[in-house]
Write a protein that holds these residues in place. Structure first.
Motif, short mmCIF file in Angstrom:
data_model
loop_
_atom_site.label_atom_id
_atom_site.label_comp_id
_atom_site.label_asym_id
_atom_site.label_seq_id
_atom_site.Cartn_x
_atom_site.Cartn_y
_atom_site.Cartn_z
N ARG A 453 0.85 -1.28 0.08
CA ARG A 453 0.03 -0.03 -0.14
C ARG A 453 0.81 1.27 -0.05
O ARG A 453 0.51 2.34 -0.58
CB ARG A 453 -0.84 0.14 1.40
N TYR A 454 1.74 1.31 0.51
CA TYR A 454 2.93 2.38 0.66
C TYR A 454 4.13 2.30 -0.08
O TYR A 454 5.11 2.95 0.04
CB TYR A 454 3.36 2.48 2.32
N ALA A 455 4.06 1.34 -1.15
CA ALA A 455 5.48 1.02 -1.84
C ALA A 455 5.64 2.29 -2.74
O ALA A 455 6.89 2.64 -3.26
CB ALA A 455 5.37 -0.11 -2.87
N LYS A 456 4.56 3.19 -3.13
CA LYS A 456 4.92 4.28 -3.95
C LYS A 456 5.45 5.74 -3.33
O LYS A 456 5.76 6.79 -3.76
CB LYS A 456 3.67 4.50 -4.72
N ALA A 457 5.39 5.58 -1.92
CA ALA A 457 6.04 6.74 -0.92
C ALA A 457 7.51 6.90 -1.27
O ALA A 457 8.25 6.10 -1.77
CB ALA A 457 5.71 6.43 0.20
N ARG A 505 0.45 14.31 3.51
CA ARG A 505 -0.38 13.33 3.28
C ARG A 505 0.27 12.22 2.46
O ARG A 505 0.37 10.92 2.27
CB ARG A 505 -1.48 13.57 2.39
N ASP A 506 1.46 12.55 1.92
CA ASP A 506 2.51 11.83 0.99
C ASP A 506 3.81 11.39 2.06
O ASP A 506 4.74 10.66 1.40
CB ASP A 506 3.25 12.84 -0.05
N HIS A 577 9.10 -6.44 1.93
CA HIS A 577 7.86 -6.68 1.28
C HIS A 577 7.68 -5.37 0.44
O HIS A 577 7.35 -5.47 -0.71
CB HIS A 577 6.54 -7.09 1.96
N LEU A 578 8.10 -4.36 1.07
CA LEU A 578 8.29 -2.88 0.36
C LEU A 578 9.46 -3.11 -0.92
O LEU A 578 9.18 -2.55 -1.95
CB LEU A 578 8.44 -1.81 1.20
#
Length: 599
Positions: A453-457, A505-506, A577-578
């Protein structure tokens, strides 16, 4: 640095050398090379990139029963074929592979150029082979030539020298960078790591610092004795795992069981650590404990320092070993220093130990490799029993470090004021850890979903306070080194003194929230982040207010002092996992090496 393999014997050298390099790939490297003696002439192959590319160029059936090989991690010069090892002299007679750094290489290279030598690489190592070739014209033996040249060298080296006109011998030398010999039947192996040897022999000899030796197929002379390593080829194989980091995370419950085995004493509610060689009177005289390590070992030391202060009520802290000797530290005879290194060969940590020994400090080691330099220099300490760790990112070794420090803190506490009831609570908590670690590992699928869910951060904070602070630092370290995502660790109370300006938020925050006396403080920190729109992932065993966080990574509850050991496990899984979601080469992160034997 980073990997050395040598062979002399009756068999074919090429397959031994290439397989040895493959087994050393985990240490991190950017190019590889091999030199074989064929009819008293050198045949050299080099390749920028992976060992498999070198294998394609050489072939397993290349002739020659003596040779040397190397995987390079660049320190001088870019990643090119020319800068890869082995390096040869102008005539092509001599070849050298070298780990370490020649600090006066600029002066040595300048002298060679002035003498008319044409250098073909940008490396410090090339200077050595030209100097050895010149000195060999004046000496009776290759060892004498190597010894003469090294007397003018400043820096560190693990060195193997090959003379194609003397194919019955190799000369090896060590100063600050490991060299180990493997003893076979009519054949001798050389390596920088025992991992390259265990397929062929379990009988090894570790060179001491400052030692130079001539090695033949059936003989060698060193100050050390052959010893048996209790490792096998299978210990360095993946089995059914996708990569070594995943394999080693899964091995943590059994690794912790090994670390605890025979060391817990329920009768007296304490721990036995015979390797530290301190009796109860000496333990009572310890007035301070300082942990010294680099990277993850430093963060494990921070966990250890917190445990010592909580359980033994004596001052304790952790410091990067890389900084220790350079600040001219005050060495206190009442302080117990703990040098931490998975490999036992980390140069900065070894140098700190040598500084302590020079000044009369009392230092013990915490290492995962028997016979390693730090272990030998300390002479006593705690063996981690984590088993071979291949992935560059440390997981099971880090966990076993913290478990070992919990036992050290328990031992120190029980010779002071920690009650029998308090000691018994800690003994039971330590006994529960393997099953509880397995329970955390069993949440793998849930952690993977959060990580994706947070891999694009692009950036991420790791937040903790007191017990959670070193956990946050180690969590950020794991994420940085294998995912390349920018991660920063901050103490929770420090957020409002500057870093809070970056929250939006990012910017996700991983907040370490143990169920302890600081729970309400940590909830307040989360509310500050949420008020500014920041996503929060809580690593916790507490019951948090509904809707407070965006995701929870859960752990079982243990004694509060031991919770940091469990809190670290979800951060390992999260980073893994990220990084996997981003398609990273998890076992071989860019720019990093497993055993850092240079400054």
């Amino acid at each position: 640095m980073c990997g050395i393999v040598g062979y002399i014997g009756h068999g074919s050298a090429a397959p031994v050398l290439l397989e040895g390099l493959r087994r050393l790939e985990y240490r991190g490297y950017d190019s590889a090379g091999i030199a074989l003696v064929q009819r008293r002439r050198l045949k050299v192959h080099k390749a920028a990139g992976r060992v498999e590319e070198l294998r394609r160029r050489v072939g397993d059936d290349a002739p020659g029963s003596v040779g040397i090989a190397h995987t390079r991690w660049a320190t001088h010069g870019e990643v090119t074929d020319a800068n890869a090892h082995p390096h040869t002299d102008t005539s092509g007679r001599f070849a050298v592979v070298h780990n370490g750094i020649v600090e006066n290489s600029d002066q040595l290279r300048a002298k060679l150029i002035a003498d008319g030598v044409q250098l073909v690489s940008d490396t410090d190592t090339e200077a050595l082979v030209h100097l050895i070739a010149a000195r060999a014209e004046e000496t009776d033996t290759l060892e004498a030539a190597v010894r003469a040249v090294l007397s003018s060298v400043e820096g560190t080296y693990g060195l193997v020298v090959l003379d194609s006109k003397r194919p019955d011998e190799l000369v090896v030398a060590r100063n600050g960078s490991p060299i180990v010999l493997g003893v076979g039947e009519g054949e001798t192996f050389v390596a920088s790591d025992v991992a390259a040897l265990v397929r062929h022999t379990q009988q090894v000899v570790y060179l001491e610092d400052g030692e130079i030796a001539t090695v033949r197929a059936d003989a060698f002379r060193t100050s050390g004795r052959a010893q048996t390593v209790e490792l096998s080829e299978e210990d360095y194989e993946l089995g059914d795992a996708e990569d070594f980091m995943r394999k080693e995370m899964a091995e943590q419950p059994e690794a912790v069981r090994r670390a605890l085995r025979g060391r817990l004493d329920p009768r007296f509610a304490t721990a036995h650590l015979g390797g530290i060689r301190l009796d109860p009177r000496e333990l009572r005289n310890v007035r301070r404990v300082k942990f010294l390590g680099c990277g993850s070992a430093y963060y494990a030391g921070q966990v250890g320092a917190n445990l010592v202060e909580e359980l033994a009520r004596i001052p304790a802290d952790a410091e990067p070993a890389s900084e220790f000797r350079y600040r001219s530290p005050v060495i206190d005879s009442d302080t117990l220093y703990v040098a931490i290194s998975q490999s036992g060969e980390t140069l900065d940590t070894l140098a700190a130990v040598q500084e302590l020994n020079r000044k009369g400090g009392r230092v013990i080691g915490a290492v995962n490799v028997v016979g390693s330099a730090v272990a030998r220099e300390c002479g006593s300490g705690v063996f981690l029993h984590a088993g071979p760790e291949v992935s560059v990112a440390s997981t099971k070794a880090f966990t076993n470090m913290t478990v070992s420090f919990a036992m050290l803190a328990l031992l120190l506490g029980r010779v002071r004021d920690l009650s029998a009831a308090g000691g018994a609570r800690l003994v039971e908590g330590l006994r529960a850890l393997p099953d509880q670690i397995q329970a955390v590992l069993d949440t793998d699928a849930e952690v993977a979903e959060v990580a994706r869910r947070y891999a694009k951060a692009e950036h991420m904070f790791f937040i903790g306070r007191v017990r959670g602070w070193p956990v946050a630092r180690e969590g950020a370290q794991k994420l940085k080194e294998i995912s390349y995502l920018h991660a920063e660790a901050y103490q929770a109370a420090e957020l409002k003194h500057g870093p809070l300006a970056l929250i939006d938020r990012d910017m996700p925050s991983v907040v370490i929230v143990p169920n302890d006396e600081l729970l309400t403080k940590n909830i307040s920190t989360i509310e500050q982040i949420k008020a500014r729109g920041g996503p929060v992932i809580a690593v916790t065993n507490a019951t948090l207010p509904p809707g407070l966080v965006d995701a929870e990574l859960r752990i079982p509850s243990n004694s509060p002092e031991l919770d940091p050991i469990l809190l670290t496990i979800p951060t390992q899984l999260f980073a893994y996992h990220l990084a996997s979601a981003l398609g990273r080469d998890i076992d071989k992160p860019r720019n990093l090496a497993k055993s850092v034997t240079v400054e």
